[in-house]
Design an enzyme around this catalytic site. Structure first.
Site, PDB file in Angstrom:
ATOM      1  N   GLY A  41      56.997  25.937  34.037  1.00 13.91           N
ATOM      2  CA  GLY A  41      55.839  26.798  34.655  1.00 13.91           C
ATOM      3  C   GLY A  41      55.521  27.900  33.553  1.00 13.91           C
ATOM      4  CG  LEU A  44      47.966  33.783  36.273  1.00 16.26           C
ATOM      5  CD1 LEU A  44      47.246  34.944  37.361  1.00 16.26           C
ATOM      6  CD2 LEU A  44      46.703  33.960  35.022  1.00 16.26           C
ATOM      7  CG  HIS A 267      43.137  31.269  52.518  1.00 17.52           C
ATOM      8  ND1 HIS A 267      42.133  31.149  53.294  1.00 17.52           N
ATOM      9  CD2 HIS A 267      43.267  31.842  51.631  1.00 17.52           C
ATOM     10  CE1 HIS A 267      41.295  32.195  52.395  1.00 17.52           C
ATOM     11  NE2 HIS A 267      42.340  32.376  51.568  1.00 17.52           N
ATOM     12  CB  SER A 285      37.441  33.436  47.450  1.00 18.08           C
ATOM     13  OG  SER A 285      37.901  34.358  47.132  1.00 18.08           O
ATOM     14  NE  ARG A 338      44.317  35.087  51.872  1.00 17.62           N
ATOM     15  CZ  ARG A 338      44.544  34.636  50.789  1.00 17.62           C
ATOM     16  NH1 ARG A 338      45.914  34.509  50.096  1.00 17.62           N
ATOM     17  NH2 ARG A 338      43.726  35.319  49.415  1.00 17.62           N
ATOM     18  CD  GLU A 454      52.461  29.715  45.682  1.00 22.00           C
ATOM     19  OE1 GLU A 454      52.468  29.552  46.481  1.00 22.00           O
ATOM     20  OE2 GLU A 454      51.874  29.940  45.017  1.00 22.00           O
ATOM     21  CG  LEU A 470      45.790  36.062  40.667  1.00 20.62           C
ATOM     22  CD1 LEU A 470      44.079  36.006  40.512  1.00 20.62           C
ATOM     23  CD2 LEU A 470      45.546  34.479  40.498  1.00 20.62           C
TER      24      LEU A 470
END
Length: 667
Positions: A41, A44, A267, A285, A338, A454, A470
């Site tokens: 992977g 990030l 979300h 977003s 959320r 994640e 992030l």
């Protein structure tokens, strides 16, 4: 049922990470040249880990199924990255970020990990600025911040609506430097299909070259999994269509415990589903909730008229609108977490107030923000008594600077101008807080197998705050894993190169080939997508935003039956020794069919509501989540025993020594 050891260091919370780094074993720079690490992977978490490990001197191999690390799903993150810099002078601090994260996760995350995350957050921004990430800046040149849900401060750094892309380019540039130095060997278009254990330790992987179809063996002294979340178990999600659970699930089948699989985030601000043939959903977003106001009509007849196209939302006056988040949660308003915002939107739509043709959408309206920003810009520009048209034009310019690419994306998909007409949004599957169980060092229950970002469960509890994904990915990759993995590898400096000719590699490759052959030889009548869509509907209807015991029991039985039918009746065209995207999908869906059952089993056993896990039987009179801290204040980690229904539960009790357990309130 076993009790898990999280290896949390002793001492005061604020000193744990510093003391731990001072006490763990290190690897001599000369010895690092003799140690190989596989990183699966390259988003990030994986990209930053690979670059940093290579910079330290380790030999690194990276694997991604995309044609370039730049295509990792991290690129899709829009709104920003949290960090406790307190640039706004509004009272932020590492402790405040720590507190907000634990509270936002509904007190189901590990204190020590979350505090470390808050500590390292400030370093991430410095690292990324040094890499040239173009964060938004204020008029004086300082980095700008905006607010996100679940907090009362502005701590989110952003680059318009493309923060993930810019951060990933920074990590990718760091990777490229190491590739050019020969310290990273990149295997793009390769998919990990099994984990290889030698003497109980992770010593390699079996991967398939997705272009040639060749099955390959790769060895290393440690394996790092940074393969993202499993939201595509629902078929429709905001994840990239290739996002999958296969690498993590293969590790799970080899002995890595899977923790809290039912903790999945819905979300609240996604473009609503448009039809049966849709293949994915698009995220708008959460940063839009800074300036957008969420509402539905107050009267059922107005909602009906809007659905039928007889009434435009702009024709309703303020008095005819129900800004339901502002009404229910006055302290946080549209910036509630959320899970709270998603359930509130679902409740209004279930009551008949939905505003699109399917009745599953609410409005996100920027009219007030446009006029507010327009008046401010008119004043700072020296315009006296401007008319409404001028004010609106100036306000739209400000909104375009902040969210322009998001508005453009919405208009391309929906064919409506969100500057003139309110956006329509509805909750959708977005992020998974569950994942492979890891200890404080990010090591799974398999020695030598680490998990970052994640793909692990560690930092977000039952609900992730916006802009924290992030943050966790980069904290794990740049600042945590490079320290903690050395403590394990210090014992391997004399091990030498790991051979791929051992019986363990033979056996693992044989398992992979048998599984692929079985998929290719099924010769059934249904496509892979046929089964994936069926699984997705079961998951969304019975394991989605609201769950109950009856539905979860039905889901367990239905998924088991669907999995049986899949292996008997799936049709996978093509062969093994060529590019075969249907074969790729088939393997991933086969793993989703196992994960889905464990997901439902985990949700059924957790007789409480917390964060994104909302059991209808456990709610307050106001419809909020009702936790059971006496019986479920723990991490549920499942051990593989052959079938999901046979999985064995292990628990990690969560201790709260620095934060008082209380009912979440955003009112």
């Amino acid at each position: 049922m076993g009790i898990l050891d999280s290896k949390i260091p002793s001492g005061p919370l604020a000193k744990k990470w510093t003391n731990h780094k001072n006490e763990i074993n290190l690897v001599n720079p000369a010895n690092k040249r003799n140690i190989d690490i596989l990183v699966v992977g390259t988003g990030l978490a994986g990209g930053s880990a690979a670059a940093t490990l290579a910079e330290l001197g380790y030999n690194v191999k990276t694997f991604c199924y995309q044609d370039s690390p730049r295509r990792a799903h991290s690129i899709a993150a829009q709104g920003g990255i949290n960090a406790a810099k307190n640039y706004q002078g509004d009272g932020d601090s590492p402790y405040r970020l720590f507190y907000d994260t634990v509270k936002g996760g509904d007190y189901r995350s590990r204190e020590a990990n979350v505090y470390r995350l808050a500590e390292e957050s400030a370093n991430i921004i410095d690292q990324c600025v040094a890499q040239g990430v173009p964060f938004a800046r204020e008029y004086g040149g300082l980095l700008d911040n905006r607010s996100f849900g679940g907090v009362l401060v502005s701590r989110t750094f952003y680059a318009k609506g493309q923060t993930g892309q810019q951060l990933l380019l920074g990590a990718y540039a760091a990777m490229n430097r190491q590739i050019n130095r020969g310290k990273i060997k990149a295997y793009n278009r390769h998919e990990m299909l099994d984990l290889v254990l030698v003497d109980g330790k992770a010593r390699g992987i079996i991967a398939r070259d997705l272009v040639s179809g060749k099955i390959e063996r790769h060895s290393g002294h440690a394996v790092v999994l940074a393969t993202g979340g499993y939201g595509n178990v629902f078929f429709l999600s905001t994840n990239a269509m290739g996002s999958n659970v296969t690498a993590a699930w293969r590790a799970h089948r080899r002995g890595a415990f899977f923790a809290n699989p039912c903790f999945t985030q819905i979300h609240p601000t996604c473009i609503p589903v448009s039809g049966e043939h849709q293949s994915k959903l698009t995220l708008m977003s959460e940063s839009l909730r800074n300036d957008g106001r969420i509402w539905v009509p107050k009267r059922l007849e107005d909602a009906q008229s809007i659905r039928e196209g007889k009434l435009r939302p702009t024709q309703l006056s303020e008095e005819e609108r129900d800004y339901f988040l502002e009404r229910r949660y006055p302290a946080f308003g549209n910036l509630v977490p959320r899970d709270v915002a998603s359930r509130a939107a679902k409740e209004r739509c279930d009551a008949g107030f939905g505003v699109n043709k399917t009745g599953e959408a609410v409005f996100l309206d920027f009219a007030a923000a446009i006029m507010r920003y327009g008046k401010e810009k008119a004043l700072t520009s020296g315009l006296k008594n401007p008319d409404d048209t001028t004010v609106r034009s100036l306000g739209e310019e400000v909104i375009e600077e902040k969210y322009g690419n998001l508005f453009q994306m919405y208009e391309k998909i929906v064919d409506e101008n969100p500057y003139k007409t309110p956006m329509m949004i509805y909750p959708a599957v977005h992020y998974t807080m569950g994942g492979l169980w890891v200890d404080y060092n990010l090591q799974t229950t398999i020695p030598g197998c680490y998990c970052a970002g994640e793909a692990n469960f560690s930092d977000h509890g039952a609900n992730r705050l916006g802009a924290s994904a992030l943050m966790q990915g980069l904290a794990d990759g740049y600042f945590v894993l490079p320290y903690t993995i050395g403590d394990y590898l210090a014992d391997d400096i004399r091990t030498g190169e790991i051979s791929t000719s051992s019986p363990e590699f033979d056996a693992a490759e044989s398992v992979v080939r048998e599984r692929l052959d079985k998929l290719l030889n099924a010769k059934g009548e249904h496509s892979v997508d046929y089964y994936h869509k069926k699984l997705g509907k079961i998951m969304w209807n019975k394991c989605g935003m609201a769950r109950n015991a009856t539905g979860l029991k039905e889901a367990i039985d239905e998924i088991a039956e669907l999995r049986k039918d899949f292996w008997e009746n799936v049709k996978v065209p093509g062969d093994l020794n060529n590019m075969n995207q249907e074969l790729e999908k088939a393997g991933r869906v086969a793993d989703f069919l196992e994960l889905g059952e464990l997901f439902a089993k985990d949700a059924l056993h957790r007789n409480e509501s917390c964060g994104g896990h909302f059991r209808e039987e456990y709610q307050t009179p106001e419809g909020e989540a009702l936790r059971d801290d006496e019986n479920f204040k723990y991490v549920a980690a499942w051990e593989y025993k052959g079938q999901p229904k046979e999985a064995v539960l292990h628990i990690e009790d969560l201790k709260y020594e620095n934060i008082e357990l209380k009912t979440r309130s955003y009112k």
